[in-house]
Structure formats: C-alpha cells, structure tokens
Design a protein around this motif. Sequence first.
Motif, mmCIF file in Angstrom:
data_model
loop_
_atom_site.group_PDB
_atom_site.id
_atom_site.type_symbol
_atom_site.label_atom_id
_atom_site.label_comp_id
_atom_site.label_asym_id
_atom_site.label_seq_id
_atom_site.Cartn_x
_atom_site.Cartn_y
_atom_site.Cartn_z
ATOM 1 N N GLY A 1 -18.815 13.084 -2.255
ATOM 2 C CA GLY A 1 -19.155 13.996 -1.352
ATOM 3 C C GLY A 1 -20.208 13.808 -0.469
ATOM 4 O O GLY A 1 -20.558 14.751 0.309
ATOM 5 N N LEU A 2 -21.064 12.656 -0.755
ATOM 6 C CA LEU A 2 -22.111 12.491 0.424
ATOM 7 C C LEU A 2 -21.368 12.115 1.764
ATOM 8 O O LEU A 2 -22.159 12.227 2.742
ATOM 9 C CB LEU A 2 -22.863 11.433 -0.118
ATOM 10 N N LEU A 3 -20.096 11.582 1.992
ATOM 11 C CA LEU A 3 -19.597 11.312 3.060
ATOM 12 C C LEU A 3 -18.340 11.871 3.025
ATOM 13 O O LEU A 3 -17.684 12.120 2.115
ATOM 14 C CB LEU A 3 -19.343 9.727 3.369
ATOM 15 N N VAL B 1 -27.529 19.661 -7.212
ATOM 16 C CA VAL B 1 -28.307 20.656 -6.723
ATOM 17 C C VAL B 1 -27.854 20.699 -5.445
ATOM 18 O O VAL B 1 -27.437 20.014 -4.480
ATOM 19 C CB VAL B 1 -29.627 19.897 -6.631
ATOM 20 N N ASN B 2 -27.623 22.358 -5.221
ATOM 21 C CA ASN B 2 -27.242 22.518 -3.655
ATOM 22 C C ASN B 2 -28.771 22.758 -3.026
ATOM 23 O O ASN B 2 -29.295 23.588 -3.032
ATOM 24 C CB ASN B 2 -26.584 23.718 -3.861
ATOM 25 N N THR C 1 -13.743 18.008 2.087
ATOM 26 C CA THR C 1 -14.790 18.608 2.672
ATOM 27 C C THR C 1 -15.795 19.283 1.524
ATOM 28 O O THR C 1 -16.727 20.161 1.727
ATOM 29 C CB THR C 1 -14.365 19.668 3.512
ATOM 30 N N MET C 2 -15.440 18.929 0.258
ATOM 31 C CA MET C 2 -16.151 20.137 -0.809
ATOM 32 C C MET C 2 -17.571 19.244 -0.997
ATOM 33 O O MET C 2 -17.963 18.082 -1.083
ATOM 34 C CB MET C 2 -15.309 19.922 -1.940
ATOM 35 N N PRO C 3 -18.457 20.076 -0.705
ATOM 36 C CA PRO C 3 -20.222 19.736 -0.869
ATOM 37 C C PRO C 3 -20.397 18.835 -2.496
ATOM 38 O O PRO C 3 -19.371 19.399 -3.335
ATOM 39 C CB PRO C 3 -20.977 20.837 -1.078
ATOM 40 N N PRO C 4 -21.237 18.178 -2.524
ATOM 41 C CA PRO C 4 -21.292 17.275 -3.746
ATOM 42 C C PRO C 4 -21.608 18.186 -4.900
ATOM 43 O O PRO C 4 -20.953 18.115 -6.027
ATOM 44 C CB PRO C 4 -22.702 16.614 -3.415
ATOM 45 N N TYR C 5 -22.382 19.429 -4.787
ATOM 46 C CA TYR C 5 -22.552 19.983 -6.118
ATOM 47 C C TYR C 5 -21.165 20.900 -6.426
ATOM 48 O O TYR C 5 -21.221 21.110 -7.755
ATOM 49 C CB TYR C 5 -23.722 21.079 -5.615
ATOM 50 N N LYS C 6 -20.620 21.221 -5.936
ATOM 51 C CA LYS C 6 -19.181 21.717 -6.336
ATOM 52 C C LYS C 6 -18.360 20.748 -7.021
ATOM 53 O O LYS C 6 -17.521 21.056 -7.958
ATOM 54 C CB LYS C 6 -18.431 22.430 -5.214
ATOM 55 N N GLY D 1 -7.177 11.059 6.158
ATOM 56 C CA GLY D 1 -6.792 10.898 4.668
ATOM 57 C C GLY D 1 -7.135 11.975 3.563
ATOM 58 O O GLY D 1 -7.859 12.940 4.365
ATOM 59 N N ARG D 2 -6.585 11.714 2.665
ATOM 60 C CA ARG D 2 -7.139 12.776 1.639
ATOM 61 C C ARG D 2 -7.846 12.400 0.287
ATOM 62 O O ARG D 2 -7.466 11.214 -0.038
ATOM 63 C CB ARG D 2 -5.613 13.697 1.275
ATOM 64 N N VAL D 3 -8.483 12.958 -0.281
ATOM 65 C CA VAL D 3 -9.154 12.747 -1.624
ATOM 66 C C VAL D 3 -8.714 14.033 -2.500
ATOM 67 O O VAL D 3 -8.966 15.051 -2.314
ATOM 68 C CB VAL D 3 -10.604 12.790 -1.611
ATOM 69 N N LEU D 4 -7.930 13.547 -3.521
ATOM 70 C CA LEU D 4 -7.519 14.400 -4.497
ATOM 71 C C LEU D 4 -8.181 14.458 -5.841
ATOM 72 O O LEU D 4 -8.286 13.081 -6.485
ATOM 73 C CB LEU D 4 -6.029 14.367 -4.675
#
Lengths: 292, 362, 232
Positions: free
Chosen positions: C51-53, A186-187, C69-74, C58-61
């Motif tokens: 994606g909450l933090l 959910v956004n 930096t992608m938001p959780p919903y994406k 460093g990198r997350v792939l």
Amino acid sequence: MEWLNAIIQGILLGGLYALFAVGLSLVFGTMRLVNLAHGDLTVLPAYIGLIIVGTGVHRFNPLYVIPIVMVIMFIFGYALQRGLLNFVVQKGEVQGVIVTFGLSIVIMNALQEAFTPNSQRLQVGSLNSASITISDQLAIGWLPIIIFILAVVVIAALQLYMGRTMMGRAFRAVSDDQEAARLMGVNTKHVWGVAMGVALLIATIGGVMYGIRTTFHPMLGADRLIFAFEAVIIGGMGSSWGTLLGGVILGVAQLLGSFAFGPAWSILCGHVVFVIILALRPQGFLAKTVTA
Amino acid sequence: MSAATSPATQDGRQYSVSVASRVNLLILGFGILIVAILAVFPLFGGTEWTRRLIDFFCYLALAELWNLMLGYAGLISAGQQGFIGIGAYTLWLFSDILGISPFLGVVFAAIGGAIIALPAAALVFKLKGGYLAIGTWVIAEILRLIVANIKRAGGNSGINIQATSELVQELGNAAWYSRVYWWALAGAILAIGVTYFLLRSRTGLALTAMRDNDLAAESCGVNLWRAKLYTFLIAGAGCALVGAVQAMYTLRVHPGSAFSINWTAYLIFIAVIGGIGTIEGPIIGTIIFYVLRETTSQWGTWYFIALGLLAIIVTIWSPAGIYGWVLKKTNFVMFPLQRKLRYSGKGDAPPEAAAGGDVSTG
Amino acid sequence: MSLLELEGVNVFYEDFQALYDITISVEEGEVFACIGANGAGKSTMLKTVAGLLIPREGRVLFDGQPINTMPPYKRVELGISSVPEGRRVFPSLTVHENLLMGAYRKRKGPWTADAIYELFPLLQPLRRRQASGLSGGEQQALAIGRALMANPRLILMDEVSLGLAPVVIKRIYEAFPTLLENGCTILVVEQDVQHVLTVAGHVACFLEGRIALQGIPSELSNEQITAAYFGV
C-alpha cells in the motif's frame, strides 16, 4: 543575597520555559516539523482561559479552568494537524516553515483583533502574591514553585507516556522510520494529530500558568518561540530532561543578566549564553539524536 | 546571453546545449529598455512616484536575496531584518557620527552587513532547516537588543538622521529622492544580477540538482559549506544595503521597525506568492504585495491575517506560486536558467527528448 | 480463490513506469517467490501490495476484495504485513518494543512475543537491547518477528538474505515451514535464486518491470530461469 535570589528565580522561570519548549521538541521529533507558530500557540490558551473564566461576579478560578483549556487545545491541535499541517509535513521543511510562519502571523493578529493589543491577566487572588520568606532579602513566590513542580511532573508523565504506551511507542517509531511504521499498521496522519494535540496540551499548561503569574498580550509569541527553541538546543534535541535543563540555564542567564546589568539587558544575556553554548556545544548537553 | 556549447553529432543529428532562445534575446533587449527608462524615471516621474518606486525596489531586492538563499543554498532565513537594521544604523553611524556622506554610507552599510554575516553564519550553520530559521531570528534579536540599548543611537525610540535631513533641505525633495531612488534601483538590479549569475554557475547547477541532499552534493565535489557561506554573506550585505536605503528614505532609524520580524513576513509572502526558487517570482510577488499594501494596509491586523492566510493557501495548493503556474501553462522563461538540448538534422526527435518538457526543437 | 491477485497492474514513479501489466496470483499457504536482478521491479510490486504505492492501472485483490487504494494500516488490519528491504527495524526502540510495534493493529492469532522468542531464540537475551546495536542477522530475525507479530495471513519479505552470512540465511529459511504451519502465506522477493527456489511453490521472474517467466520451480529448467533473469 540578591544574586542567590536571581539564581533561584531563574531556575523556577526555567520550568516555565521548559513547558513552552517540550511541545516544540515533541512535534519536531515525531514529524520533523519546526513549528514557528508554537509560541503563538502558547499565547492562545491563555486567552481561551480568559474567556472561560469570564467577567463580572461569576468568575471561575483560572486554576480550575486549566483542564478544560487543555482538552480544547488538544482537540484544536489534532484538528490543526489533520486539517492543515499534515499536508505540508511530507512536502519538506521549507513548506513547513512557511506555513507555520503564516499561521503564527494569523494567530497573533487574530488575537489582537479579538482581544486588543493591551495586556491582560488571569487573577487567582491571594496565590498571586503568596510567597515563602527565607530571609529579609530572599522570598520565593508560591506560584513560580508550583509552575516548576508542574514542569517536572509534566516531563515525567511525558516520559512514561512515550515509554509505556502504544501511542508513545508509535511516536518514537514514526520518528525513527516513518515508512516502516506505516508498514507496521501505524496511521501516521492520526499519530501526528495526537502528537500535535499532546504538544498543545502541554503548551496550555505553560501558557495559562504564565497568564496567572504575570500579564500577557498577543505579541508574546515570538519571544516564547525563541526561548523554547533556545531551551531545546541548549538541552540537546530529543531529550525532555535536557529541555528542562536548557530552560533552567536560559532562565538563570536572563535573571542574572538582569541583576548584573539591569532589566534592559536581561533577554540579551539569555541570547548571549545560548550563542556561546551553540558555538561550543552545538549538540546540547543531553542530546539523544545526533543532528537537527 | 546565448551560451551554445559542446555540439555533438550522433545518428546524423546535431546536438548542442544552450540556455537562451531567440525570444529571450528579444526579452533581453526589452529588459535593457525598461531598465533605461527606470534609470531616468525620477527626471520626469515626479517625487510621489519616485518615492513609491524606492520602496518597491527595496522589497524586490530583499525578496530576490531571500529567494537566492533558499533556491541556491537551501537556507531558510527568518532573520534578514537583522541585516536590514544593521544597514540602517551603519548609515546613521557614518553620516551623523563620522560625518561621511550618506550616499557613501550605503557602501559601508553593505560592508557592515557582510562583516556581521560572517560570525552569524558560523553560528547558525550549526543548525539545519527550520531550526536554522529560528537561529537567524535569534541573531536579529541580539542585534536589535544591542542597538536598542545604545543611548547615543536613541535607544528604544530611535533617532532622526541629521545629515539626511540637512541634505533634503539643501538639495530639495526631488533631487534627494532621485538620488535615493538610484541607490534602490542599483540594489534591485544587483540582487537580480547576482542571483542570475549564481544560479547559472556550475555550482548553482549542481546545488539545484541536489538541493536537499548534502551528501550527494559533497560527493560531486561541491563545497556546500562555502556555497552556503558566500550566499549568506551576499544576502547579508544586500539586505544591509537596502536597510541603508530605507533609512535615507524615512530619514530616521528606529530599532522596532528596522529590526522588525515583519520584514521576514513580507519577504516570505512575496517569494511564496510569486514563486520560490525563481528570479521572476519575486518580481510578480512584489507587484502583488505592493498593490495589496496600497489598497488594504489601512485595515491593520486584517491585512496581516490576509497575508498569512494567502501564504498558507499558496504553499499548500500551488507551491510553485504564480510564476510556477504561468510557467506550467506557457513554458515561458524570462531569465533562462535551464540548459536546453537542441538538435538539428534528419530523423525524428529521440524518444527521451520528446518526452522531456524542456526540449525545444531548433 | 487465491489469497492475493494482481491483475494487469501498472505502477509509476511520477512519469517513470516501474511495473508493466503485472498479473500474478498467490495461493493460500504457499511460498511465492519473485526473483530478478536489481531494479527489475520486484520491490516496487511488494510496495504496491503493502500500500505504499498505488497502481495507476489494474487491480490488486486480497481474499477477493479490491484493495487498490487502501492505506497501508488498513491492509495490516486485513492481515498483510511486511519485512521491508534493508530490515528497517526501529533503531531507538528495544528489541521487545520493536516486536510490540509489529502488533500495533492487535490482530488475533498464534504469534505473541513469546512465540517469536521461541522461533528465534537468539532474540531472547537481546530483548532489552536497542535495535541499533544488533548485528545484521539479528536485525533480520527481529524484522521477521516484528512482521509476524501482526499475525498476518500474507507476509511480504523483501530481500531477506541480502548481506547476511550463509549460515544466517539458512536459519531464516528454516523458519519458513513453521510460518506456513501457522497459517501464513509467504510472498518473498530475492535476488539470490538458490535458496528461495528450494522452498517456493510458485516463482515469477521479473525483468525490467515485466514478468518474463512464471511457473512451478520444478517444472522450469535452469536455462529458462537464467534466460529470464538476465534477459538473454
């Protein structure tokens, strides 16, 4: 018979109060934001209606204008939430109260600047005065009846929306647990935008119908906010039908007070009934959630 | 002011916890000097400026009290105008109906404010956060509507306070306003003093540490309800006192202005601009508010729009206010509230201490 | 290419550093277990993946794509879904509505509400019940079912056995093979080492925000794991 008249008028007035209150309750439910500008945001659509209706020969019927104003206020609400209020929602209640109070002052004074502090009215011709005569002392206006029916329809529709649609479920999920909702995809920023849009869309129905029923001016926002708040608390937080019940109790209290002690005491009687209910039954009559 | 306690040795270093620094002692001396000058100001300052300062002290006291409620007990009030109005009308009651000197009436006004605050607290404390704010507003509206319905008190159009007008005739403008001035100054000093004392107290420390967590505060033995109640009563009494001073200043009472929501608008603006939760903030905020009012209030609605917009902008982009910004840049504290860890002796600063911003080397 | 890679990830809560230089890679179709004591940083790492933090360095792939930096919903749209610590079902929603919330992003795949009821038959009779009235085990099954409804490529499970009866834990771990068969990769965080090591292909042991030991469970001795777990 006059007291019966007061009760019936009070019940019908309660429908109007419920239309003001539902949005306040919806916004608090989904984002824990107490929107102190909500009252002014019910006054604003009446003025938007006034502009669209226009002056002179080519006037539109205000009743047909309502859907247009609803769309405008939905977009305005969404933009307001995403452009401003989303920044304070997560910071805490204090920030929310301060920013919405500031917004309230801005809207009220901007309306005064643009439309003067004088009273205005949206005219719908014969409907303004049409009524059903039941007996010599008892006549009920068509307009208050229509407003009350609208309130019932709006609340029923909102219930369906919350229960049956994906967005409605998202409102409730975000209200339950914001972080878990985000983890489900959910956004929240978008959902809060839609919630504010829906809240103002409902506020528009109340605000414009009020403007058709009687005169309005830019300073009405404070009383509207307080009446909406009282309806929410009396009815019980998180319950839409409770909000309607709260509005009805408040409306009846005000008009019976006016009947018994005179018009100057009307609003005070409403406040007193609210205070008594707050003291004896702080959770309200149909509460769903436990605390504020 | 310097309260050094509990020295302890560890690794050959001496630790002690203290509140004030030498600079603060210097400021204390300077502060006493300023208060002394302000106390005798009416004797040489002229009536015009004396009147201005009365207004200034009133706003300062109100803003400090509003800030105290928020900073100390987490209460957001939008209804302090209720107590301001009660104070004004109590003054009228005592001086015009009961025939007691208005200067004494101020004291009764404060008591009246506290008496009204007691049942009000019992009611609004059933609500939380933003709903509590609207709850206090309802209380203020109830008080306004009651007063506006009292014919003897002039109803909706208000009434002149005869006793004060007579006193102005008798004493002359200068003497009258210096007396009002001293009450206003006393109100402001009291508000600041009480705030400082409460925030410094043990309960104050515990509450600020756990401001938004009722459960944590309760589990640490803090009686949150009592702390809230006392704060609400103090603020009620203080606002009523200011209301009485305002009534003496304007020589009349009027329900629309004494109980106006604009008071809350001003207080929120002052506290937000200056810095919420601090003692210094409202002082800065009141000065800015005052300058703004003197220069732009003739613009009417635009002035209010500017106040509202400024409050919104500061809350979003600089929530600590101007004083918070100053604090961040200079680490300068006028009213020291935080305990500081000092150490003396051999060795480098321990890593935790070096990392913290509040540690000063002795 | 690994499904999920973390390269030198440092995560902070304000001034406090919670993760130091974390590097792991999770292969498609395996169970990757993160073990460690309370506060070792396991959950922080899961929150970083969800994606909450946002990592400071460093990198997350994910599938080779940087998602720092992608938001959780994406991330849910890409196929990362979560079973959060403490289950966090939506208490006022019914069981069925909870499952539908899991499918909020409408990803295509094998998991439907009916498939979940088949996987956890105990949920079937409860579908109209409010989730707040469920037992701990029922809520955990619901939380897993809800995460599966997103049809994830990677499912993040945080402390799924915490506070549950052994028989319930056993039943939850018995569901793992079904998940793997349906194309799900599992990244699981546990304090309780016993169960998880029997199903895991890789294990990383967290200690005070760092990875103290990493490898294939069968190649690690009990002593090594105990030493890494307790930092002795």
